[in-house]
Design a protein around this motif. Structure first.
Motif, PDB file in Angstrom:
ATOM      1  N   LEU A   1      -2.812 -18.180  -8.799  1.00 39.25           N
ATOM      2  CA  LEU A   1      -3.953 -17.257  -8.750  1.00 39.25           C
ATOM      3  C   LEU A   1      -4.453 -16.882 -10.138  1.00 39.25           C
ATOM      4  N   ARG A   2      -3.576 -16.924 -11.127  1.00 41.71           N
ATOM      5  CA  ARG A   2      -3.954 -16.513 -12.476  1.00 41.71           C
ATOM      6  C   ARG A   2      -4.928 -17.478 -13.150  1.00 41.71           C
ATOM      7  N   ARG A   3      -5.233 -18.572 -12.470  1.00 39.44           N
ATOM      8  CA  ARG A   3      -6.224 -19.521 -12.990  1.00 39.44           C
ATOM      9  C   ARG A   3      -7.643 -19.112 -12.621  1.00 39.44           C
ATOM     10  N   TYR A   4      -7.770 -18.145 -11.695  1.00 38.50           N
ATOM     11  CA  TYR A   4      -9.082 -17.856 -11.124  1.00 38.50           C
ATOM     12  C   TYR A   4      -9.544 -16.429 -11.397  1.00 38.50           C
ATOM     13  N   ASN A   5     -10.863 -16.266 -11.358  1.00 41.59           N
ATOM     14  CA  ASN A   5     -11.492 -14.943 -11.336  1.00 41.59           C
ATOM     15  C   ASN A   5     -12.475 -14.942 -10.177  1.00 41.59           C
ATOM     16  N   PHE A   6     -12.407 -13.921  -9.330  1.00 43.45           N
ATOM     17  CA  PHE A   6     -13.176 -13.916  -8.090  1.00 43.45           C
ATOM     18  C   PHE A   6     -14.299 -12.882  -8.114  1.00 43.45           C
ATOM     19  N   THR A   7     -15.415 -13.230  -7.502  1.00 44.62           N
ATOM     20  CA  THR A   7     -16.467 -12.230  -7.320  1.00 44.62           C
ATOM     21  C   THR A   7     -16.073 -11.254  -6.223  1.00 44.62           C
ATOM     22  N   LYS A   8     -15.405 -11.770  -5.184  1.00 43.90           N
ATOM     23  CA  LYS A   8     -14.987 -10.928  -4.049  1.00 43.90           C
ATOM     24  C   LYS A   8     -13.653 -11.436  -3.515  1.00 43.90           C
ATOM     25  N   CYS A   9     -12.875 -10.522  -2.966  1.00 38.72           N
ATOM     26  CA  CYS A   9     -11.703 -10.936  -2.190  1.00 38.72           C
ATOM     27  C   CYS A   9     -11.697 -10.163  -0.884  1.00 38.72           C
ATOM     28  N   PHE A  10     -11.222 -10.820   0.162  1.00 40.16           N
ATOM     29  CA  PHE A  10     -11.126 -10.216   1.493  1.00 40.16           C
ATOM     30  C   PHE A  10      -9.659 -10.268   1.909  1.00 40.16           C
ATOM     31  N   MET A  11      -9.064  -9.084   2.087  1.00 41.76           N
ATOM     32  CA  MET A  11      -7.630  -8.969   2.273  1.00 41.76           C
ATOM     33  C   MET A  11      -7.271  -8.351   3.623  1.00 41.76           C
ATOM     34  N   GLY A  12      -6.100  -8.705   4.117  1.00 40.53           N
ATOM     35  CA  GLY A  12      -5.536  -8.025   5.268  1.00 40.53           C
ATOM     36  C   GLY A  12      -4.544  -6.970   4.799  1.00 40.53           C
ATOM     37  N   ALA A  13      -4.217  -6.024   5.666  1.00 43.44           N
ATOM     38  CA  ALA A  13      -3.209  -4.994   5.360  1.00 43.44           C
ATOM     39  C   ALA A  13      -2.512  -4.600   6.651  1.00 43.44           C
ATOM     40  N   ASN A  14      -1.235  -4.299   6.551  1.00 39.87           N
ATOM     41  CA  ASN A  14      -0.476  -3.850   7.721  1.00 39.87           C
ATOM     42  C   ASN A  14      -0.480  -2.340   7.861  1.00 39.87           C
ATOM     43  N   GLY A  15      -0.748  -1.649   6.746  1.00 38.20           N
ATOM     44  CA  GLY A  15      -0.777  -0.196   6.792  1.00 38.20           C
ATOM     45  C   GLY A  15      -1.701   0.370   5.739  1.00 38.20           C
ATOM     46  N   ILE A  16      -2.310   1.538   6.068  1.00 39.40           N
ATOM     47  CA  ILE A  16      -3.175   2.255   5.131  1.00 39.40           C
ATOM     48  C   ILE A  16      -2.819   3.731   5.236  1.00 39.40           C
ATOM     49  N   SER A  17      -2.325   4.292   4.144  1.00 39.51           N
ATOM     50  CA  SER A  17      -1.955   5.713   4.154  1.00 39.51           C
ATOM     51  C   SER A  17      -2.124   6.295   2.768  1.00 39.51           C
ATOM     52  N   LYS A  18      -2.251   7.606   2.702  1.00 40.85           N
ATOM     53  CA  LYS A  18      -2.421   8.289   1.418  1.00 40.85           C
ATOM     54  C   LYS A  18      -1.202   8.076   0.539  1.00 40.85           C
ATOM     55  N   GLU A  19      -0.022   8.188   1.118  1.00 42.07           N
ATOM     56  CA  GLU A  19       1.206   8.060   0.343  1.00 42.07           C
ATOM     57  C   GLU A  19       1.466   6.623  -0.088  1.00 42.07           C
ATOM     58  N   GLY A  20       1.241   5.671   0.805  1.00 45.23           N
ATOM     59  CA  GLY A  20       1.592   4.283   0.517  1.00 45.23           C
ATOM     60  C   GLY A  20       0.462   3.437  -0.020  1.00 45.23           C
ATOM     61  N   GLY A  21      -0.784   3.897   0.158  1.00 46.93           N
ATOM     62  CA  GLY A  21      -1.923   3.056  -0.201  1.00 46.93           C
ATOM     63  C   GLY A  21      -2.072   1.936   0.814  1.00 46.93           C
ATOM     64  N   PHE A  22      -2.403   0.733   0.334  1.00 43.57           N
ATOM     65  CA  PHE A  22      -2.479  -0.441   1.204  1.00 43.57           C
ATOM     66  C   PHE A  22      -1.124  -1.138   1.152  1.00 43.57           C
ATOM     67  N   THR A  23      -0.527  -1.378   2.318  1.00 47.82           N
ATOM     68  CA  THR A  23       0.844  -1.890   2.337  1.00 47.82           C
ATOM     69  C   THR A  23       1.005  -3.130   3.206  1.00 47.82           C
ATOM     70  N   THR A  24       2.091  -3.851   2.933  1.00 42.82           N
ATOM     71  CA  THR A  24       2.463  -5.059   3.655  1.00 42.82           C
ATOM     72  C   THR A  24       3.989  -5.081   3.786  1.00 42.82           C
ATOM     73  N   PRO A  25       4.561  -5.778   4.767  1.00 41.37           N
ATOM     74  CA  PRO A  25       6.009  -5.677   5.007  1.00 41.37           C
ATOM     75  C   PRO A  25       6.914  -6.389   4.005  1.00 41.37           C
ATOM     76  N   THR A  26       6.399  -7.383   3.251  1.00 44.78           N
ATOM     77  CA  THR A  26       7.288  -8.150   2.385  1.00 44.78           C
ATOM     78  C   THR A  26       6.826  -8.129   0.933  1.00 44.78           C
ATOM     79  N   SER A  27       7.780  -8.177   0.021  1.00 46.10           N
ATOM     80  CA  SER A  27       7.476  -8.083  -1.402  1.00 46.10           C
ATOM     81  C   SER A  27       6.729  -9.300  -1.918  1.00 46.10           C
ATOM     82  N   ASP A  28       7.086 -10.500  -1.424  1.00 45.23           N
ATOM     83  CA  ASP A  28       6.435 -11.700  -1.953  1.00 45.23           C
ATOM     84  C   ASP A  28       4.998 -11.847  -1.474  1.00 45.23           C
ATOM     85  N   GLU A  29       4.653 -11.247  -0.328  1.00 46.13           N
ATOM     86  CA  GLU A  29       3.242 -11.194   0.062  1.00 46.13           C
ATOM     87  C   GLU A  29       2.505 -10.125  -0.743  1.00 46.13           C
ATOM     88  N   ALA A  30       3.195  -9.027  -1.023  1.00 38.36           N
ATOM     89  CA  ALA A  30       2.577  -7.933  -1.774  1.00 38.36           C
ATOM     90  C   ALA A  30       2.142  -8.381  -3.169  1.00 38.36           C
TER      91      ALA A  30
END
Length: 249
Positions: free
Chosen positions: A161-190
Motif C-alpha cells: 500500500l505504501r506505493r500508492y496515494n489515493f484520492t478516495k478510499c472506501f472501507m468497511g468497519a465492524n464497530g463504530i463507537s466514541k471510545e473505540g473509533g472505527f474498529t475491526t476484530p483482527t490486528s493484521d486487518e487493522a
C-alpha cells in the motif's frame, strides 16, 4: 452476600430485563436501598451499566469478540447495504485512484459503478474479479489471504500500500463507537485499513446502522478521520460531531 456477587447478579438481571429499579434490586438481593444505590454508582463508574433516577439501565454499547464469515455477512441487512453501496459508487469520478477495502458492503458497491476511467486498488479477491469483469483497471495488493473474509492482509499488504496515494478510499468497519473509533476484530486487518486511510485524500466508512455503539478488538481510525455512509444516523449525542451521510434512497 459479597459485593462481587451482588454486582454480578445486578448485571445478569439487566441482561434479561434491560432496566431495573432500586426497589426491585432491594427485594431481589435482600439488601438495603443504600447498599443497592452504592452498588449502582460503582458499576456506573466502571461503565458496566447506566445509572438513572430510581434505578439503572443496560449500556447500549456492545463489545463484539467474534466475526462472521463472508457467507453469513452477505445475508445480513441486505437492503441497507444496497442503499449504502449505491450512494458510495456515485462518489467515484473520472481519473480517481480508489482504494476498495474487502467486505460485503464494499463488494456491493461494485455493482453500481458507472465510471470506468477510475483505477481501483483492492485487498479483496472477489472485489478484484468483479472490477475486472466490469472493465475497470484493477490492482490487487499482495500479502496473506484471510480465509474468513477473503481479504489480503498482513505486513506485506501494508508494504504494498505504501506505493500508492489515493484520492478516495472506501472501507468497511465492524464497530463504530466514541471510545473505540472505527474498529475491526483482527490486528493484521487493522494495520491494512489504517495504512489505506492514511494514504487517502478522502476516506469513507460504509456501515449500516447496526455497527454503531459496537466495539471490536482493534482500532484502525478515529471518528474524525473518515466520513460514515450509513442507512440511519444514530440518535446518541456522542455521534453529533461525526461526519455522517445518511442514505435514505
Amino acid at each position: 452476600m459479597l459485593t462481587e456477587e451482588r454486582h454480578l447478579q445486578i448485571l445478569n438481571y439487566l441482561e434479561e430485563k434491560q432496566a431495573v429499579t432500586v426497589a426491585e434490586l432491594t427485594k431481589l438481593l435482600d439488601s438495603s436501598e443504600s447498599t443497592i444505590r452504592r452498588d449502582l454508582t460503582i458499576l456506573d463508574k466502571q461503565k458496566k451499566l447506566k445509572k438513572v433516577h430510581g434505578g439503572a439501565t443496560r449500556l447500549e454499547q456492545e463489545f463484539v469478540t467474534m466475526e462472521y464469515d463472508v457467507g453469513t455477512k452477505t445475508n445480513l441487512n441486505q437492503e441497507e447495504k444496497e442503499k449504502i453501496a449505491r450512494y458510495a459508487a456515485s462518489l467515484v469520478k473520472k481519473d480517481d485512484m480508489v482504494y476498495l477495502d474487502a467486505g460485503t458492503t464494499t463488494e456491493k458497491m461494485i455493482d453500481y459503478l458507472t465510471e470506468k476511467r477510475a483505477t481501483f486498488v483492492t485487498n479483496g479477491i472477489v472485489h478484484a474479479k468483479k472490477l475486472m469483469n466490469k472493465g475497470i483497471k484493477t490492482i490487487v495488493i499482495g500479502g496473506r489471504l484471510k480465509e474468513t473474509t477473503e481479504a489480503v492482509i498482513g505486513v506485506e499488504a501494508v508494504e504494498n500500500l505504501r506505493r500508492y496515494n489515493f484520492t478516495k478510499c472506501f472501507m468497511g468497519a465492524n464497530g463504530i463507537s466514541k471510545e473505540g473509533g472505527f474498529t475491526t476484530p483482527t490486528s493484521d486487518e487493522a494495520v491494512v485499513k489504517r495504512e489505506a486511510i492514511r494514504r487517502s485524500f478522502a476516506a469513507y466508512i460504509l456501515a449500516d446502522h447496526t455497527k454503531f455503539l459496537r466495539t471490536t478488538a482493534f482500532t484502525f481510525a478515529q471518528l474524525n478521520e473518515a466520513c460514515v455512509i450509513t442507512d440511519r444516523k444514530p440518535k446518541q449525542q456522542e455521534f453529533k460531531e461525526v461526519v455522517i451521510k445518511e442514505v435514505l434512497q
